[in-house]
Scaffold this active site. Structure first.
Site, PDB file in Angstrom:
ATOM      1  N   LYS A   1     -23.719 -34.783  63.318  1.00 12.33           N
ATOM      2  CA  LYS A   1     -23.008 -36.069  63.436  1.00 12.33           C
ATOM      3  C   LYS A   1     -22.830 -36.574  62.008  1.00 12.33           C
ATOM      4  CE  LYS A   1     -22.794 -40.058  63.539  1.00 12.33           C
ATOM      5  NZ  LYS A   1     -21.920 -40.731  62.527  1.00 12.33           N
TER       6      LYS A   1
ATOM      7  N   GLU B   1     -34.646 -39.009  55.186  1.00 12.48           N
ATOM      8  CA  GLU B   1     -34.397 -39.179  53.752  1.00 12.48           C
ATOM      9  C   GLU B   1     -33.586 -40.453  53.606  1.00 12.48           C
ATOM     10  OE1 GLU B   1     -32.639 -35.383  52.723  1.00 12.48           O
ATOM     11  OE2 GLU B   1     -34.578 -34.387  52.821  1.00 12.48           O
TER      12      GLU B   1
ATOM     13  N   CYS C   1     -28.632 -41.260  46.358  1.00  8.09           N
ATOM     14  CA  CYS C   1     -29.897 -41.924  46.686  1.00  8.09           C
ATOM     15  C   CYS C   1     -30.864 -41.876  45.516  1.00  8.09           C
ATOM     16  CB  CYS C   1     -30.519 -41.251  47.902  1.00  8.09           C
ATOM     17  SG  CYS C   1     -30.650 -39.469  47.676  1.00  8.09           S
TER      18      CYS C   1
ATOM     19  N   GLU D   1     -31.682 -52.167  47.351  1.00  3.16           N
ATOM     20  CA  GLU D   1     -30.784 -51.088  46.934  1.00  3.16           C
ATOM     21  C   GLU D   1     -29.332 -51.592  46.974  1.00  3.16           C
ATOM     22  OE1 GLU D   1     -29.958 -47.901  49.776  1.00  3.16           O
ATOM     23  OE2 GLU D   1     -30.266 -46.436  48.191  1.00  3.16           O
TER      24      GLU D   1
HETATM   25  P1  NAD Z   1     -26.063 -45.162  57.121  1.00  2.00           P
HETATM   26  O1  NAD Z   1     -27.490 -45.296  57.494  1.00  2.00           O
HETATM   27  O2  NAD Z   1     -25.167 -46.333  57.276  1.00  2.00           O
HETATM   28  O3  NAD Z   1     -25.359 -44.000  57.946  1.00  2.00           O
HETATM   29  C1  NAD Z   1     -25.870 -42.673  57.926  1.00  2.00           C
HETATM   30  C2  NAD Z   1     -25.510 -41.983  59.218  1.00  2.00           C
HETATM   31  O4  NAD Z   1     -26.216 -42.600  60.292  1.00  2.00           O
HETATM   32  C3  NAD Z   1     -24.037 -42.042  59.590  1.00  2.00           C
HETATM   33  O5  NAD Z   1     -23.668 -40.796  60.126  1.00  2.00           O
HETATM   34  C4  NAD Z   1     -24.000 -43.134  60.658  1.00  2.00           C
HETATM   35  O6  NAD Z   1     -22.924 -43.019  61.543  1.00  2.00           O
HETATM   36  C5  NAD Z   1     -25.319 -42.898  61.347  1.00  2.00           C
HETATM   37  N1  NAD Z   1     -25.862 -44.063  62.066  1.00  2.00           N
HETATM   38  C6  NAD Z   1     -25.757 -45.372  61.742  1.00  2.00           C
HETATM   39  N2  NAD Z   1     -26.433 -46.127  62.641  1.00  2.00           N
HETATM   40  C7  NAD Z   1     -26.969 -45.283  63.551  1.00  2.00           C
HETATM   41  C8  NAD Z   1     -27.753 -45.457  64.729  1.00  2.00           C
HETATM   42  N3  NAD Z   1     -28.138 -46.674  65.140  1.00  2.00           N
HETATM   43  N4  NAD Z   1     -28.124 -44.361  65.421  1.00  2.00           N
HETATM   44  C9  NAD Z   1     -27.762 -43.124  65.012  1.00  2.00           C
HETATM   45  N5  NAD Z   1     -26.998 -42.899  63.922  1.00  2.00           N
HETATM   46  C10 NAD Z   1     -26.610 -43.960  63.186  1.00  2.00           C
HETATM   47  O7  NAD Z   1     -26.079 -44.616  55.621  1.00  2.00           O
HETATM   48  P2  NAD Z   1     -24.834 -44.437  54.640  1.00  2.00           P
HETATM   49  O8  NAD Z   1     -24.349 -45.809  54.277  1.00  2.00           O
HETATM   50  O9  NAD Z   1     -23.899 -43.443  55.219  1.00  2.00           O
HETATM   51  O10 NAD Z   1     -25.512 -43.730  53.360  1.00  2.00           O
HETATM   52  C11 NAD Z   1     -26.017 -44.430  52.270  1.00  2.00           C
HETATM   53  C12 NAD Z   1     -27.518 -44.564  52.374  1.00  2.00           C
HETATM   54  O11 NAD Z   1     -28.108 -43.272  52.470  1.00  2.00           O
HETATM   55  C13 NAD Z   1     -28.157 -45.190  51.154  1.00  2.00           C
HETATM   56  O12 NAD Z   1     -29.155 -46.076  51.573  1.00  2.00           O
HETATM   57  C14 NAD Z   1     -28.783 -44.008  50.429  1.00  2.00           C
HETATM   58  O13 NAD Z   1     -29.858 -44.329  49.585  1.00  2.00           O
HETATM   59  C15 NAD Z   1     -29.199 -43.169  51.565  1.00  2.00           C
HETATM   60  N6  NAD Z   1     -29.350 -41.771  51.142  1.00  2.00           N
HETATM   61  C16 NAD Z   1     -30.607 -41.223  51.066  1.00  2.00           C
HETATM   62  C17 NAD Z   1     -30.777 -39.909  50.627  1.00  2.00           C
HETATM   63  C18 NAD Z   1     -32.135 -39.284  50.502  1.00  2.00           C
HETATM   64  O14 NAD Z   1     -32.190 -38.061  50.395  1.00  2.00           O
HETATM   65  N7  NAD Z   1     -33.215 -40.026  50.518  1.00  2.00           N
HETATM   66  C19 NAD Z   1     -29.651 -39.165  50.291  1.00  2.00           C
HETATM   67  C20 NAD Z   1     -28.397 -39.755  50.380  1.00  2.00           C
HETATM   68  C21 NAD Z   1     -28.255 -41.056  50.821  1.00  2.00           C
END
Ligand code: NAD
Length: 485
Positions: free
Chosen positions: A177, A253, A287, A389
């Site tokens: 997804k 992550e 991230c 963040e």
């Molecule tokens: P997000 O949490 O908004 O979305 C990530 C994914 O989760 C998307 O596919 C989204 O559709 C899905 N999602 C959202 N709500 C959900 C729910 N209730 N149930 C199931 N799935 C759901 O994150 P983003 O804005 O796409 O990415 C940015 C964030 O990711 C930043 O906080 C960044 O730090 C973090 N990040 C962390 C790492 C790491 O390795 N630690 C790597 C990259 C990004």
């Protein structure tokens, strides 16, 4: 121009969704794709297909299974330009970055985990028994089952394949997804899997959003065997609640508020270049990016000026221009969030040393999601801009006087993902890096990755580690077999 249709891939077939949503370019706002959102029933069918495919996939000899992974890697490499265009179209990231990092690493993930799966050893012990004989204990590892992979928009292909590759290598079947913001490369990956002849149901793709959409349908499905997720900490918390009733394993992550520590004995030019990269790479949307910089006082003024000068001189532009150093943020919505922090920083008393606004181009890019690379000083350590963040091209720089103070400042956060230490004192480099409460600490570098090493964070930054045999531990479950000899 034809608008691409991005469909779901379920049980070896591409399918329309129950509805569609638009994907717009962050460079100039133009419509680039229609995405087919999967309904609850389609997520359920993907899960059933993955369940049906599981026994044969798990039973394949490792060499045959990993041959498929190598075919996926080759498929990405063969369609490198398609992947590059799709990734740049979705994110607006510069061609230099996407061509050197995102797409090659997407293919490399499949090669690395194929290699690992082929060369794995098995944990075993000879145990003395009371009758003077022995027993052989060994931990026989089996796949978790059907794994849900939920990925974010910042490094879409790289972070998706980082999870899909080990899941498949260790015998699981998968439902992907991807982020609704960056659906294109996941669709290409499904095409590559289809062309590589991956058995139907082994790798499925469902598009959609989180709440009340494909993300939630997947995480709340009673028969999913595990969820691996990269994204925001608050989303991680929501997913944890969703899987709690079924006590499903999760690997998270999540976000970061990462520090860089620059000591007065650092190689000045290398530290300025390194911190510039760690703050502004991918428009600050990694991230692991640095948002807090602490500089030892004798170097402080000079460092702030040098970093601000680099920020002001940064070439912001069209993603396909090889001279572009920084592209737009991923979307207008995300730009609203970043700009709200630009405003908040001023309210909280920041001095804006560089940037702080929106660049004006006088062309189509003004319809995009660009912001200026930004450097703040003068904030209190309690300010929200120091604690939360932002996920944009921005950092705050503050001075410190002692090593202990630097460690305390860096660790004063609820996140725990990454840190970078800049010093020429070898012992201090080790000492300070070890003292960081993070999953990844770099000394005199940043984002230098060996895929065999543990990757992940603590606190708000996540649960568990992936990478090398750490991935093995998440994507498999051991049965300990004890044989009396
Ligand atoms: P997000 O949490 O908004 O979305 C990530 C994914 O989760 C998307 O596919 C989204 O559709 C899905 N999602 C959202 N709500 C959900 C729910 N209730 N149930 C199931 N799935 C759901 O994150 P983003 O804005 O796409 O990415 C940015 C964030 O990711 C930043 O906080 C960044 O730090 C973090 N990040 C962390 C790492 C790491 O390795 N630690 C790597 C990259 C990004």
């Amino acid at each position: 121009m034809t608008i691409r249709q991005l469909r779901n891939y379920i049980d070896g077939r591409f399918e329309d969704g129950v509805s569609t949503f638009d994907k717009r370019s962050p460079v100039d706002g133009r419509l680039i794709a229609r995405v087919h959102e999967a309904g609850r029933d389609q997520v359920d069918r993907a899960l059933r297909a993955a369940q049906r495919a599981l026994p044969a996939w798990t039973a394949l000899p490792v060499a045959a299974r990993t041959d498929y992974l190598l075919a996926l890697a080759d498929g990405i490499s063969r369609r490198f330009d398609d992947f590059l265009r799709a990734e740049i179209g979705d994110t607006g990231k510069p061609v230099g970055w996407a061509g050197e990092i995102d797409i090659p690493r997407g293919a490399a993930n499949f090669r690395a985990f194929a290699e690992l799966a082929r060369t794995l050893d098995m944990e075993s012990y000879m145990t003395d028994t009371p009758d003077g004989r022995q027993a052989l204990n060994y931990a026989y590892r089996k796949p978790l089952g059907v794994v849900g992979v939920i990925s974010p928009w910042n490094l879409p292909l790289l972070l998706l394949t980082w999870k899909v590759a080990p899941a498949l290598a260790f015998g699981n079947t998968v439902i992907m997804k991807p982020s609704e913001v960056t659906p294109s490369t996941a669709t290409l990956l499904a095409e590559v899997a289809d062309q590589a002849g991956l058995p139907a149901g082994v790798l499925n793709l469902t598009h959609g959003f989180g709440p009340d959409s494909a993300g939630e349908f997947l995480t709340t499905h009673p028969d999913i065997d595990g969820i691996t997720f990269t994204g925001e900490s608050a989303t991680g918390a929501a997913i944890m609640r969703a899987v709690a009733p079924g006590v499903k394993p999760v690997s998270f992550e999540l976000g970061g508020k990462n520090a860089a520590l620059v000591f007065a004995d650092a190689d000045f030019d290398a530290a300025v270049e390194g911190v510039t990269r760690s703050v502004f790479a991918n428009c600050g949307q990694v991230c692991l990016c640095t948002e807090r910089v602490y500089v030892e006082r004798p170097l402080y003024e000079r460092f702030v000026e040098a970093l601000a000068a680099r920020a002001r001189a940064m070439r912001i532009g069209w993603p396909m221009d090889p001279d572009t150093e920084m592209g737009p943020l991923v979307s207008r919505e995300h730009r609203e969030k970043v700009l709200s922090y630009f405003a908040l920083a001023r309210q909280e008393g920041a001095t804006v040393v560089a940037g702080g606004g929106i660049p004006v181009f006088g062309d189509a890019r003004d319809e995009g999601a660009y912001v200026q690379p930004t450097v703040w000083t003068g904030l209190s350590e309690q300010a929200r801009c120091i604690k939360e963040e932002v996920f944009g091209p921005v950092c705050h720089v503050a001075p410190f006087d002692t090593e202990d103070e630097a460690i305390r400042l860096a660790n004063d956060t609820r996140y725990g993902l990454a840190a970078a230490v800049w010093t020429q004192n070898l012992a201090r480099g080790h000492r300070v890096a070890q003292a960081m409460k993070v999953g990844l600490a770099w000394v005199n570098c940043w984002f230098l990755r060996d895929l065999r090493t543990p990757f992940g964070g603590s606190g708000l930054s996540g649960i568990g580690r992936e990478g090398g045999r750490h991935s093995l531990h998440f994507y498999t479950e051991p049965t300990n077999v004890c044989v009396k000899l």
